[in-house]
Write a protein that holds these residues in place. Structure first.
Motif, PDB file in Angstrom:
ATOM      1  N   SER A 166       0.831  -1.208   0.000  1.00 51.94           N
ATOM      2  CA  SER A 166       0.000   0.000   0.000  1.00 51.94           C
ATOM      3  C   SER A 166       0.863   1.254   0.000  1.00 51.94           C
ATOM      4  CB  SER A 166      -0.925   0.007   1.219  1.00 51.94           C
ATOM      5  OG  SER A 166      -1.914  -0.980   1.098  1.00 51.94           O
ATOM      6  N   ALA A 167       1.907   1.267   0.814  1.00 54.56           N
ATOM      7  CA  ALA A 167       2.782   2.441   0.882  1.00 54.56           C
ATOM      8  C   ALA A 167       3.471   2.681  -0.447  1.00 54.56           C
ATOM      9  CB  ALA A 167       3.815   2.256   1.988  1.00 54.56           C
ATOM     10  N   THR A 168       3.983   1.618  -1.046  1.00 57.79           N
ATOM     11  CA  THR A 168       4.715   1.751  -2.302  1.00 57.79           C
ATOM     12  C   THR A 168       3.790   2.177  -3.434  1.00 57.79           C
ATOM     13  OG1 THR A 168       6.301   0.071  -1.579  1.00 57.79           O
ATOM     14  CG2 THR A 168       6.179   0.515  -3.942  1.00 57.79           C
ATOM     15  N   ILE A 169       2.623   1.556  -3.517  1.00 61.89           N
ATOM     16  CA  ILE A 169       1.676   1.917  -4.580  1.00 61.89           C
ATOM     17  C   ILE A 169       1.271   3.381  -4.468  1.00 61.89           C
ATOM     18  CG2 ILE A 169      -0.735   1.588  -5.290  1.00 61.89           C
ATOM     19  CD1 ILE A 169      -0.281  -1.427  -4.853  1.00 61.89           C
ATOM     20  N   MET A 170       0.964   3.832  -3.258  1.00 66.02           N
ATOM     21  CA  MET A 170       0.529   5.220  -3.094  1.00 66.02           C
ATOM     22  C   MET A 170       1.663   6.191  -3.397  1.00 66.02           C
ATOM     23  SD  MET A 170      -2.365   6.662  -2.447  1.00 66.02           S
ATOM     24  CE  MET A 170      -2.101   7.970  -3.643  1.00 66.02           C
ATOM     25  N   SER A 171       2.866   5.886  -2.970  1.00 59.44           N
ATOM     26  CA  SER A 171       3.994   6.789  -3.234  1.00 59.44           C
ATOM     27  C   SER A 171       4.282   6.871  -4.726  1.00 59.44           C
ATOM     28  CB  SER A 171       5.244   6.326  -2.474  1.00 59.44           C
ATOM     29  OG  SER A 171       5.784   5.144  -3.022  1.00 59.44           O
ATOM     30  N   GLU A 172       4.108   5.759  -5.436  1.00 58.57           N
ATOM     31  CA  GLU A 172       4.427   5.741  -6.861  1.00 58.57           C
ATOM     32  C   GLU A 172       3.305   6.316  -7.722  1.00 58.57           C
ATOM     33  OE1 GLU A 172       7.676   2.102  -6.799  1.00 58.57           O
ATOM     34  OE2 GLU A 172       5.688   1.694  -7.616  1.00 58.57           O
ATOM     35  N   TYR A 173       2.116   6.407  -7.180  1.00 63.17           N
ATOM     36  CA  TYR A 173       1.010   7.053  -7.890  1.00 63.17           C
ATOM     37  C   TYR A 173       0.946   8.555  -7.632  1.00 63.17           C
ATOM     38  CZ  TYR A 173      -1.877   3.344  -9.969  1.00 63.17           C
ATOM     39  OH  TYR A 173      -2.379   2.360 -10.779  1.00 63.17           O
ATOM     40  N   ALA A 174       1.463   8.994  -6.483  1.00 67.97           N
ATOM     41  CA  ALA A 174       1.227  10.365  -6.026  1.00 67.97           C
ATOM     42  C   ALA A 174       2.069  11.378  -6.787  1.00 67.97           C
ATOM     43  CB  ALA A 174       1.519  10.473  -4.534  1.00 67.97           C
ATOM     44  N   ASN A 175       1.635  12.648  -6.739  1.00 63.69           N
ATOM     45  CA  ASN A 175       2.470  13.712  -7.287  1.00 63.69           C
ATOM     46  C   ASN A 175       3.468  14.175  -6.225  1.00 63.69           C
ATOM     47  OD1 ASN A 175       1.258  15.819  -5.627  1.00 63.69           O
ATOM     48  ND2 ASN A 175      -0.508  15.711  -6.990  1.00 63.69           N
ATOM     49  N   LYS A 176       4.468  14.911  -6.662  1.00 63.63           N
ATOM     50  CA  LYS A 176       5.570  15.297  -5.781  1.00 63.63           C
ATOM     51  C   LYS A 176       5.120  16.244  -4.680  1.00 63.63           C
ATOM     52  CE  LYS A 176       8.816  17.755  -7.757  1.00 63.63           C
ATOM     53  NZ  LYS A 176      10.022  18.081  -8.571  1.00 63.63           N
ATOM     54  N   LYS A 177       4.196  17.143  -5.010  1.00 61.76           N
ATOM     55  CA  LYS A 177       3.810  18.205  -4.072  1.00 61.76           C
ATOM     56  C   LYS A 177       3.024  17.683  -2.880  1.00 61.76           C
ATOM     57  CE  LYS A 177       1.461  22.695  -3.974  1.00 61.76           C
ATOM     58  NZ  LYS A 177       0.677  23.679  -4.767  1.00 61.76           N
ATOM     59  N   THR A 178       2.127  16.727  -3.091  1.00 57.48           N
ATOM     60  CA  THR A 178       1.246  16.267  -2.005  1.00 57.48           C
ATOM     61  C   THR A 178       1.425  14.777  -1.701  1.00 57.48           C
ATOM     62  OG1 THR A 178      -0.535  15.896  -3.615  1.00 57.48           O
ATOM     63  CG2 THR A 178      -0.503  18.022  -2.498  1.00 57.48           C
ATOM     64  N   ARG A 179       2.564  14.240  -2.071  1.00 53.52           N
ATOM     65  CA  ARG A 179       2.794  12.802  -1.881  1.00 53.52           C
ATOM     66  C   ARG A 179       2.695  12.411  -0.395  1.00 53.52           C
ATOM     67  NH1 ARG A 179       7.720  12.392  -3.970  1.00 53.52           N
ATOM     68  NH2 ARG A 179       8.697  12.615  -1.918  1.00 53.52           N
ATOM     69  N   GLY A 180       3.284  13.203   0.480  1.00 54.69           N
ATOM     70  CA  GLY A 180       3.253  12.883   1.909  1.00 54.69           C
ATOM     71  C   GLY A 180       1.838  12.805   2.437  1.00 54.69           C
ATOM     72  N   ALA A 181       0.988  13.756   2.041  1.00 54.88           N
ATOM     73  CA  ALA A 181      -0.400  13.768   2.510  1.00 54.88           C
ATOM     74  C   ALA A 181      -1.166  12.551   1.994  1.00 54.88           C
ATOM     75  CB  ALA A 181      -1.091  15.050   2.058  1.00 54.88           C
ATOM     76  N   PHE A 182      -0.897  12.155   0.746  1.00 52.79           N
ATOM     77  CA  PHE A 182      -1.607  11.005   0.187  1.00 52.79           C
ATOM     78  C   PHE A 182      -1.221   9.714   0.914  1.00 52.79           C
ATOM     79  CE2 PHE A 182      -2.038  13.223  -4.195  1.00 52.79           C
ATOM     80  CZ  PHE A 182      -3.133  13.918  -3.734  1.00 52.79           C
ATOM     81  N   ILE A 183       0.077   9.507   1.152  1.00 54.59           N
ATOM     82  CA  ILE A 183       0.502   8.295   1.860  1.00 54.59           C
ATOM     83  C   ILE A 183      -0.017   8.327   3.293  1.00 54.59           C
ATOM     84  CG2 ILE A 183       2.455   6.839   2.490  1.00 54.59           C
ATOM     85  CD1 ILE A 183       4.107   8.226   0.333  1.00 54.59           C
ATOM     86  N   ALA A 184       0.041   9.511   3.921  1.00 53.80           N
ATOM     87  CA  ALA A 184      -0.462   9.647   5.287  1.00 53.80           C
ATOM     88  C   ALA A 184      -1.960   9.369   5.349  1.00 53.80           C
ATOM     89  CB  ALA A 184      -0.161  11.045   5.821  1.00 53.80           C
ATOM     90  N   ALA A 185      -2.703   9.769   4.316  1.00 59.33           N
ATOM     91  CA  ALA A 185      -4.152   9.532   4.299  1.00 59.33           C
ATOM     92  C   ALA A 185      -4.457   8.036   4.241  1.00 59.33           C
ATOM     93  CB  ALA A 185      -4.790  10.251   3.117  1.00 59.33           C
ATOM     94  N   VAL A 186      -3.646   7.285   3.485  1.00 61.40           N
ATOM     95  CA  VAL A 186      -3.803   5.829   3.459  1.00 61.40           C
ATOM     96  C   VAL A 186      -3.599   5.271   4.861  1.00 61.40           C
ATOM     97  CG1 VAL A 186      -2.760   3.672   2.635  1.00 61.40           C
ATOM     98  CG2 VAL A 186      -3.157   5.550   1.036  1.00 61.40           C
ATOM     99  N   PHE A 187      -2.520   5.701   5.507  1.00 59.14           N
ATOM    100  CA  PHE A 187      -2.201   5.185   6.839  1.00 59.14           C
ATOM    101  C   PHE A 187      -3.216   5.658   7.878  1.00 59.14           C
ATOM    102  CE2 PHE A 187       0.643   4.808  10.645  1.00 59.14           C
ATOM    103  CZ  PHE A 187       0.815   3.434  10.554  1.00 59.14           C
ATOM    104  N   ALA A 188      -3.790   6.850   7.671  1.00 56.80           N
ATOM    105  CA  ALA A 188      -4.759   7.391   8.620  1.00 56.80           C
ATOM    106  C   ALA A 188      -6.015   6.537   8.706  1.00 56.80           C
ATOM    107  CB  ALA A 188      -5.138   8.820   8.230  1.00 56.80           C
ATOM    108  N   MET A 189      -6.262   5.721   7.695  1.00 59.17           N
ATOM    109  CA  MET A 189      -7.410   4.818   7.760  1.00 59.17           C
ATOM    110  C   MET A 189      -7.249   3.805   8.891  1.00 59.17           C
ATOM    111  SD  MET A 189      -9.510   5.927   5.551  1.00 59.17           S
ATOM    112  CE  MET A 189     -10.689   4.588   5.399  1.00 59.17           C
ATOM    113  N   GLN A 190      -6.004   3.627   9.344  1.00 61.43           N
ATOM    114  CA  GLN A 190      -5.771   2.772  10.502  1.00 61.43           C
ATOM    115  C   GLN A 190      -6.531   3.300  11.720  1.00 61.43           C
ATOM    116  OE1 GLN A 190      -1.867   2.503  12.820  1.00 61.43           O
ATOM    117  NE2 GLN A 190      -1.731   0.669  11.552  1.00 61.43           N
ATOM    118  N   GLY A 191      -6.536   4.628  11.874  1.00 60.30           N
ATOM    119  CA  GLY A 191      -7.262   5.226  12.990  1.00 60.30           C
ATOM    120  C   GLY A 191      -8.747   4.929  12.935  1.00 60.30           C
ATOM    121  N   PHE A 192      -9.326   5.008  11.731  1.00 53.94           N
ATOM    122  CA  PHE A 192     -10.749   4.687  11.593  1.00 53.94           C
ATOM    123  C   PHE A 192     -11.011   3.201  11.844  1.00 53.94           C
ATOM    124  CE2 PHE A 192     -10.855   8.601   8.804  1.00 53.94           C
ATOM    125  CZ  PHE A 192     -11.584   9.346   9.704  1.00 53.94           C
ATOM    126  N   GLY A 193     -10.019   2.348  11.499  1.00 51.84           N
ATOM    127  CA  GLY A 193     -10.158   0.919  11.776  1.00 51.84           C
ATOM    128  C   GLY A 193     -10.189   0.640  13.268  1.00 51.84           C
TER     129      GLY A 193
END
Length: 541
Positions: free
Chosen positions: A150-177
């Motif tokens: 999941s981390a690798t797929i999101m980092s490789e899909y994301a743009n340079k400017k907001t890549r951190g937020a996109f990967i963090a958003a994936v991981f943030a779903m852990q909190g909802f879990g």
């Protein structure tokens, strides 16, 4: 020639892409995996007391039963052992076969084993626990694969400017879990209490476990399969990432075709340029070249993830023991089994809602502004400070009337874990390693974290054993106590802060190829290995 001129057009297009619907689709698809992961890993802590009531209560005893320490450690920790193995295996497989090819395997394994965990039937309590542990190991194995992929797929899909937020958003779903696990357990325990109240003539807690309570933990565990089933189709529809297809599989035509559909733009096929870019870049994980370029980075990501997980998983898996020790949750002998489950899940839900989930989303919104390095430092510092604030006046917090302040301070440790190293240790390894080793290195870093989680889970369980004479006479070995355990966890966080300062790079605002050194490999090869690290574009703060 500038870096952008050296880079493939398809990768430049991904780096410069405006935020589009496919970004959100990727976040949801990858994020629901993490939602499932967190639900499955942490819901077990909500039902372990119930398992003890159901399977280890002596009918002749006036006190309710509890899982013996070795069985409690196994039930809580076996999924973490499976997760560690899955992170290493699927991380390596993701670089060998491709991210998408492996992605569906992990989800199917999670679905099957979630359902099987709830069907752990047998004739004796020991065999029920053994069956449960078997399926939870393989559940953890599937969960482990989700981390690097999941981390690798999101980092490789994301743009340079907001890549951190996109990967963090994936991981943030852990909190909802985690939150969902608490809410589901609340609903199940309340519903079963209303439908099957304990008979009024039962005067002790040991006798107040209605037979239907056995369905509660089984249904809670099996519901973990539901979000995974719902996202399987969409996982299979995602194309392979362009970075894997181009830089690892070396298929420029397929990479351009896939991303042209995703980005809805024309992308030139650059076969000759791809050959030039990838020539001579096949050094392996155990090569001297990797050690010079990324050895310190891998040590940094693995060590900091190890240290934060010692503290984070100890806190999460044994919240119930901490809350009982400060008398926020009443003693088991004063409640029925289902009421105890209700109170434990209510406490965990409150912590998740007020501390855990906000911490994740602070990271999402601020990581591309503040940077990974500063957030990780801040998080370790905050966790250290608040754990010391709990430990030093610990006996004061256990006195009547002081529990609310303890819970608030305890919630802040979760906030700074998630607005801090619990999130950033997931993000950084997905950004700083070469494409052909990215999933493997993330898997190694994540597995190091799970090794910390296992140590935290098993050690804290024994460290926090009651020290009173009655428990010692009953065969329990006294632990060091919750207070001293909190001091140890604070020490882990302080060491994590120092390791971050020395070894973790800042990746904000840079392309994956700049961070990994792949944008400068030709220059680095020409100048020799001694300049390889400096020419990689990695900024050591």
């Amino acid at each position: 020639m500038g870096r952008q001129d050296q880079q493939l057009q398809v990768l430049n297009a991904l780096d410069a892409a405006k935020t589009q619907w496919y970004h959100f689709t990727a976040i949801i698809v990858a994020g629901m995996g993490f939602f499932t992961d967190a639900y499955d890993l942490f819901c077990i802590s909500l039902v372990t007391k119930l398992l003890g009531r159901i399977y280890y209560t002596d009918p002749a005893s006036p006190t309710p039963g509890s899982l013996p320490p070795n069985i409690a450690a196994a039930v809580n920790g076996v999924a973490l052992c499976g997760t560690l193995a899955g992170q290493l295996f699927f991380g390596w497989l993701g670089d060998k076969l491709g991210r998408k090819s492996v992605y569906g395997m992990t989800l199917l394994l999670m679905v099957i084993c979630s359902i099987a965990s709830g069907l752990s039937f047998s004739h004796t309590p020991t065999s029920v626990m053994a069956t449960l542990c078997f399926f939870r190991f393989w559940l953890g194995f599937g969960i482990g694969g989700d981390y690097p992929l999941s981390a690798t797929i999101m980092s490789e899909y994301a743009n340079k400017k907001t890549r951190g937020a996109f990967i963090a958003a994936v991981f943030a779903m852990q909190g909802f879990g985690i939150l969902a696990g608490g809410v589901v357990t609340l609903a199940m325990s309340a519903g079963f209490q209303a439908a099957f109240p304990a008979p009024a003539y039962e005067v002790n807690a040991a006798a107040s476990t209605v037979p239907q309570a056995d369905y509660v933990w089984r249904i809670i565990l099996m519901l973990g399969a539901l979000p995974a089933i719902l996202t399987y189709y969409w996982r299979m529809k995602m194309p392979e990432t362009a970075r894997y297809t181009a830089l690892v599989a070396k298929d420029a035509k397929q990479a351009s075709s896939d991303m042209a559909k995703v980005l809805q733009v024309e992308i030139e096929v650059e076969e000759e340029k791809l050959q030039d870019i990838t020539r001579g870049r096949d050094y392996g994980l155990f090569s001297a070249r990797f050690a010079k370029r990324h050895g310190a980075h891998l040590l940094g990501t693995a060590a900091t993830w190890f240290l934060v997980d010692v503290a984070y998983y100890s806190q999460n898996l044994f919240q119930k023991d901490i809350f009982t020790s400060i008398h926020w949750i009443p003693k088991a002998r004063t409640m029925s089994a289902l009421e105890e489950v209700f109170r434990i899940s209510r406490a965990q839900t409150l912590i998740a809602l007020c501390g855990t989930v906000p911490g994740y989303w602070f990271t999402v919104f601020l990581i591309d502004i503040i940077g990974r390095f500063k957030i990780q430092l801040l998080g370790f510092a905050g966790m250290t400070a608040f754990m010391l604030g709990l430990a030093i006046p610990y006996h004061h917090w256990t006195m009547p009337g002081n529990q609310v302040i303890f819970v608030v301070l305890y919630g802040f440790t979760f906030f700074f874990a998630n607005f801090g190293p619990n999130a950033t240790t997931f993000i950084v390894p997905a950004e700083i390693f070469p494409a052909r080793l990215r999933s493997t290195c993330h898997g190694i870093s994540a597995a190091s974290g799970k090794a910390g989680a296992i140590i935290g889970a098993f050690s804290f369980l024994y460290a926090a054993q009651p020290q009173d004479k009655a428990h010692v006479d009953a065969g329990y070995k006294p632990g060091i106590g919750v207070r001293n355990a909190l001091f140890v966890l604070a020490g882990c966080n302080l060491v994590g802060l120092l390791m971050t300062w020395m070894l973790v790079p800042e990746s904000k605002g840079k392309s994956l190829e700049e961070m990994s050194g792949e944008a400068d490999d030709e220059e680095a090869s020409a100048n020799g290995g001694a300049t390889a690290v400096n020419s990689s574009g990695v900024e050591m703060v």
